[in-house]
Design an enzyme around this catalytic site. Structure first.
Site, short mmCIF file in Angstrom:
data_model
loop_
_atom_site.label_atom_id
_atom_site.label_comp_id
_atom_site.label_asym_id
_atom_site.label_seq_id
_atom_site.Cartn_x
_atom_site.Cartn_y
_atom_site.Cartn_z
N CYS A 139 0.83 -1.21 0.00
CA CYS A 139 0.00 0.00 0.00
C CYS A 139 0.86 1.25 0.00
O CYS A 139 1.39 1.67 1.05
CB CYS A 139 -0.94 0.00 1.21
SG CYS A 139 -1.97 1.46 1.29
N CYS A 142 -0.44 4.11 2.17
CA CYS A 142 -0.20 3.93 3.62
C CYS A 142 1.27 4.15 3.97
O CYS A 142 1.57 4.77 4.98
CB CYS A 142 -0.55 2.51 4.07
SG CYS A 142 -2.01 1.80 3.35
N ASP A 143 2.17 3.62 3.18
CA ASP A 143 3.56 3.51 3.61
C ASP A 143 4.56 4.34 2.81
O ASP A 143 5.74 4.40 3.18
CB ASP A 143 3.99 2.03 3.56
CG ASP A 143 3.16 1.18 4.52
OD1 ASP A 143 2.76 1.72 5.57
OD2 ASP A 143 2.91 0.01 4.22
#
Ligand code: NDP
Length: 315
Positions: A139, A142-143
């Site tokens: 992701c 997200c990261d």
């Protein structure tokens, strides 16, 4: 099969942000929800590290901790959370629907909220598993932030990979796109965007032989699929964007889905083609796939279930 059949007003299947939010709303509306939390309670967020884009956590929060808080909030209002699976369903008749939990416990449910989520597909090589959460992620939204100013690679050639490569290119100094064929699968507009971004380098005909590093990612060894030639790239982050698989197999034959298994809901609602069965979260969303959008759709599902039951009572 046990002989007793349990009658439930509102059954929630799945325990990610969508399922827990549905549970909070359903419990507060006195629907006495029962949740089957599945094999990985908390869902995809339990395998991510820090979540920094969920409103209300200005300092960020670890994914597993956030799901723990969601669980506590759902329990506080009386949700009956069970650590098991719904193993089969029968939506052929009208409500109450017959479902089986853990292959031996029969349930009759007046309403069913499906929040079974989706699972990221992985390459399936050992180094990917070893370095998951240590530079390997599925992701970018997200990261990606953790790789600000660094070099990263992303595998995949669909719309998701292109979108995530463009997102990473804004944060990272360089993005290698590892594409297994000599062409993209993504739409033209997405491909154009990638090709016109100077710090994205597309490596066609390439597959990942191994992700390099002991306790964090330091590189990747790639294999040219046409020549067999091996080459190494130095990177700190390795993103996998080769698609997701919605966890909807047990609903096949009953609920309308698209060709990849995502549940179809009536636009603007959580209603499926079966009255009394509602869907929320990633099981029905292949576009946004964020914790906050999943939570929002979980709220919709609980409100739709509540209104459905109220209308039935009035009828
Ligand atoms: P897709 O299934 O469309 O693409 C998956 C990509 O991963 C393909 O390019 C495929 O390669 C590649 N791939 C699969 N397995 C491997 C492997 N083992 N090794 C290397 N590469 C692999 O998934 P997406 O998640 O990109 O998209 C899913 C759906 O969601 C699509 O319909 C897409 O259009 C839609 N979507 C729309 C968006 C938007 O409109 N903004 C944003 C994101 C997604 P190959 O091409 O060789 O098969």
């Amino acid at each position: 099969m046990s002989t007793s059949v349990e009658h439930i007003e509102c059954l929630i299947v799945g325990s990610g942000p969508a399922g827990y939010t549905a549970a909070i709303y359903a419990a507060r509306a006195d629907l006495k929800p029962v949740m089957y939390a599945g094999m990985q309670p908390g869902g995809q967020l339990t395998i991510t590290t820090e979540v920094e884009n969920y409103p209300g956590y200005p300092e960020g929060i670890m994914g597993p901790e956030m799901m723990e808080l969601f669980r506590k909030q759902a329990e506080r209002f009386g949700t009956d959370i069970r650590y098991g699976m719904i193993t089969s369903v029968d939506f052929s008749g009208k409500a109450p629907f017959r479902l089986v939990a853990d292959e031996n416990h029969e349930i009759l449910a007046d309403t069913v909220i499906i929040a079974t989520g989706a699972s990221a597909k992985w390459l399936g090589i050992p180094s990917e598993e070893k370095l998951n959460g240590r530079g390997v992620s599925a992701c970018a939204v997200c990261d990606g932030f953790f790789f600000r100013g660094k070099d990263v690679a992303i595998v995949g050639a669909g719309d998701t990979a292109c979108e995530e490569a463009s997102y990473l290119a804004k944060i990272c100094s360089k993005v290698y796109m590892i594409v297994r064929r000599d062409e993209f699968r993504a739409s033209k507009a997405m491909v154009n965007r990638v090709m016109n971004t100077p710090n994205i380098e597309v490596l066609f005909d390439s597959e990942t032989d191994e992700i390099l590093g002991e306790d964090k990612v330091i590189g990747a060894r790639l294999k040219n699929t046409k020549t067999g030639e091996l080459k190494e790239i130095a990177i700190n982050g390795f993103f996998v964007a080769i698609g997701h698989h919605p966890n909807t197999d047990i609903f096949k034959g009953f609920l309308d889905m698209d060709e990849t298994g995502y549940l179809q809901t009536i636009p603007g609602t959580s209603k499926t083609n079966i009255e009394g069965v509602f869907a929320c979260g990633d099981a029905q969303d292949k576009v946004y796939r964020q914790a906050v959008t999943a939570a929002g759709s979980g709220c919709m599902a609980a409100l739709d279930a509540e209104r459905y039951l109220a209308a039935k009572q009035d009828a």
